[in-house]
Design a protein around this motif. Structure first.
Motif, PDB file in Angstrom:
ATOM      1  N   VAL A  24       0.838  -1.201   0.000  1.00 48.38           N
ATOM      2  CA  VAL A  24       0.000   0.000   0.000  1.00 48.38           C
ATOM      3  C   VAL A  24       0.872   1.250   0.000  1.00 48.38           C
ATOM      4  N   LEU A  25       1.951   1.230   0.748  1.00 42.72           N
ATOM      5  CA  LEU A  25       2.850   2.389   0.769  1.00 42.72           C
ATOM      6  C   LEU A  25       3.537   2.588  -0.577  1.00 42.72           C
ATOM      7  N   LEU A  26       3.902   1.500  -1.237  1.00 40.90           N
ATOM      8  CA  LEU A  26       4.521   1.622  -2.561  1.00 40.90           C
ATOM      9  C   LEU A  26       3.542   2.160  -3.593  1.00 40.90           C
ATOM     10  N   VAL A  27       2.291   1.728  -3.521  1.00 39.23           N
ATOM     11  CA  VAL A  27       1.276   2.261  -4.431  1.00 39.23           C
ATOM     12  C   VAL A  27       1.107   3.757  -4.206  1.00 39.23           C
ATOM     13  N   SER A  28       1.048   4.162  -2.954  1.00 41.42           N
ATOM     14  CA  SER A  28       0.926   5.582  -2.645  1.00 41.42           C
ATOM     15  C   SER A  28       2.135   6.374  -3.137  1.00 41.42           C
ATOM     16  N   LEU A  29       3.312   5.803  -2.981  1.00 41.11           N
ATOM     17  CA  LEU A  29       4.529   6.461  -3.442  1.00 41.11           C
ATOM     18  C   LEU A  29       4.531   6.631  -4.956  1.00 41.11           C
ATOM     19  N   VAL A  30       4.178   5.587  -5.675  1.00 43.14           N
ATOM     20  CA  VAL A  30       4.183   5.637  -7.135  1.00 43.14           C
ATOM     21  C   VAL A  30       3.142   6.626  -7.650  1.00 43.14           C
ATOM     22  N   VAL A  31       1.944   6.583  -7.090  1.00 45.86           N
ATOM     23  CA  VAL A  31       0.898   7.510  -7.533  1.00 45.86           C
ATOM     24  C   VAL A  31       1.298   8.955  -7.213  1.00 45.86           C
ATOM     25  N   GLY A  32       1.867   9.185  -6.042  1.00 39.19           N
ATOM     26  CA  GLY A  32       2.319  10.529  -5.697  1.00 39.19           C
ATOM     27  C   GLY A  32       3.408  11.024  -6.625  1.00 39.19           C
ATOM     28  N   LEU A  33       4.323  10.137  -6.998  1.00 44.44           N
ATOM     29  CA  LEU A  33       5.388  10.515  -7.926  1.00 44.44           C
ATOM     30  C   LEU A  33       4.830  10.844  -9.302  1.00 44.44           C
ATOM     31  N   PRO A  53      -6.135  11.297  -6.113  1.00 48.88           N
ATOM     32  CA  PRO A  53      -5.634  10.066  -6.743  1.00 48.88           C
ATOM     33  C   PRO A  53      -4.966   9.109  -5.753  1.00 48.88           C
ATOM     34  N   LYS A  54      -4.272   9.657  -4.747  1.00 50.35           N
ATOM     35  CA  LYS A  54      -3.645   8.794  -3.745  1.00 50.35           C
ATOM     36  C   LYS A  54      -4.695   8.039  -2.937  1.00 50.35           C
ATOM     37  N   ILE A  55      -5.746   8.733  -2.528  1.00 52.42           N
ATOM     38  CA  ILE A  55      -6.816   8.077  -1.766  1.00 52.42           C
ATOM     39  C   ILE A  55      -7.476   6.996  -2.594  1.00 52.42           C
ATOM     40  N   LEU A  56      -7.743   7.271  -3.848  1.00 54.17           N
ATOM     41  CA  LEU A  56      -8.370   6.265  -4.715  1.00 54.17           C
ATOM     42  C   LEU A  56      -7.447   5.068  -4.939  1.00 54.17           C
ATOM     43  N   ALA A  57      -6.167   5.329  -5.137  1.00 52.56           N
ATOM     44  CA  ALA A  57      -5.215   4.238  -5.357  1.00 52.56           C
ATOM     45  C   ALA A  57      -5.049   3.389  -4.097  1.00 52.56           C
ATOM     46  N   ILE A  58      -5.000   4.024  -2.946  1.00 53.65           N
ATOM     47  CA  ILE A  58      -4.885   3.274  -1.691  1.00 53.65           C
ATOM     48  C   ILE A  58      -6.133   2.452  -1.454  1.00 53.65           C
ATOM     49  N   PHE A  59      -7.291   3.028  -1.689  1.00 54.42           N
ATOM     50  CA  PHE A  59      -8.541   2.285  -1.526  1.00 54.42           C
ATOM     51  C   PHE A  59      -8.587   1.081  -2.465  1.00 54.42           C
ATOM     52  N   LEU A  60      -8.182   1.270  -3.705  1.00 58.07           N
ATOM     53  CA  LEU A  60      -8.176   0.167  -4.664  1.00 58.07           C
ATOM     54  C   LEU A  60      -7.175  -0.908  -4.260  1.00 58.07           C
ATOM     55  N   SER A  61      -5.992  -0.493  -3.805  1.00 57.26           N
ATOM     56  CA  SER A  61      -5.002  -1.487  -3.389  1.00 57.26           C
ATOM     57  C   SER A  61      -5.457  -2.230  -2.137  1.00 57.26           C
ATOM     58  N   LEU A  62      -6.149  -1.553  -1.227  1.00 54.30           N
ATOM     59  CA  LEU A  62      -6.692  -2.254  -0.061  1.00 54.30           C
ATOM     60  C   LEU A  62      -7.786  -3.245  -0.456  1.00 54.30           C
ATOM     61  N   MET A  63      -8.563  -2.893  -1.457  1.00 50.93           N
ATOM     62  CA  MET A  63      -9.589  -3.837  -1.938  1.00 50.93           C
ATOM     63  C   MET A  63      -8.947  -5.065  -2.565  1.00 50.93           C
ATOM     64  N   LEU A  64      -7.875  -4.860  -3.315  1.00 54.65           N
ATOM     65  CA  LEU A  64      -7.225  -5.974  -3.999  1.00 54.65           C
ATOM     66  C   LEU A  64      -6.350  -6.804  -3.061  1.00 54.65           C
ATOM     67  N   LEU A  65      -5.652  -6.151  -2.149  1.00 55.95           N
ATOM     68  CA  LEU A  65      -4.683  -6.833  -1.297  1.00 55.95           C
ATOM     69  C   LEU A  65      -5.163  -7.047   0.133  1.00 55.95           C
ATOM     70  N   GLY A  66      -6.372  -6.619   0.446  1.00 59.04           N
ATOM     71  CA  GLY A  66      -6.863  -6.714   1.812  1.00 59.04           C
ATOM     72  C   GLY A  66      -6.921  -8.137   2.341  1.00 59.04           C
ATOM     73  N   HIS A  67      -7.343  -9.066   1.506  1.00 60.18           N
ATOM     74  CA  HIS A  67      -7.428 -10.463   1.925  1.00 60.18           C
ATOM     75  C   HIS A  67      -6.040 -10.994   2.263  1.00 60.18           C
ATOM     76  N   TRP A  68      -5.071 -10.703   1.428  1.00 58.22           N
ATOM     77  CA  TRP A  68      -3.711 -11.148   1.687  1.00 58.22           C
ATOM     78  C   TRP A  68      -3.143 -10.512   2.953  1.00 58.22           C
ATOM     79  N   MET A  69      -3.399  -9.212   3.140  1.00 57.10           N
ATOM     80  CA  MET A  69      -2.895  -8.517   4.321  1.00 57.10           C
ATOM     81  C   MET A  69      -3.504  -9.091   5.602  1.00 57.10           C
ATOM     82  N   LEU A  70      -4.815  -9.326   5.587  1.00 54.61           N
ATOM     83  CA  LEU A  70      -5.469  -9.896   6.759  1.00 54.61           C
ATOM     84  C   LEU A  70      -5.003 -11.311   7.019  1.00 54.61           C
ATOM     85  N   ASN A  71      -4.794 -12.087   5.971  1.00 55.02           N
ATOM     86  CA  ASN A  71      -4.284 -13.445   6.115  1.00 55.02           C
ATOM     87  C   ASN A  71      -2.871 -13.429   6.694  1.00 55.02           C
TER      88      ASN A  71
END
Length: 89
Positions: A24-33, A53-71
């Motif tokens: 999530v931090l890398l996605v935020s970094l890339v979108v910010g750059l 755009p950062k909020i939208l990208a973080i939200f999307l990455s949490l939707m995609l990676l949330g299951h993996w992060m919780l696991n």
């Protein structure tokens, strides 16, 4: 419980935190750059242009990676609590 046990738990905890938060931090970094390069090229200095755009990208990455992060966190906590008898000695 020895100092080595505490060090091992601390190391595993920090590793879990870093590996869980890194995508999530890398996605935020890339979108910010990308947005800052766009702002530099177009000379647009709008504050909300970086925020939305950062909020939208973080939200999307949490939707995609949330299951993996919780696991990842659940696995760590299960391993930590399954060895509980080691900690009370």
């Amino acid at each position: 419980m020895t100092v080595d046990d505490v060090t091992l738990i601390t190391r595993e905890t920090l590793y879990t935190i870093i590996t869980t938060a890194a995508p999530v931090l890398l996605v935020s970094l890339v979108v910010g750059l990308i947005v800052s390069i766009f702002q530099t090229v177009t000379s647009i200095q709008e504050q909300t242009l970086t925020f939305v755009p950062k909020i939208l990208a973080i939200f999307l990455s949490l939707m995609l990676l949330g299951h993996w992060m919780l696991n990842n966190m659940t696995t760590f906590m299960t391993e930590l609590w399954s060895d509980f008898t080691v900690y009370i000695r």
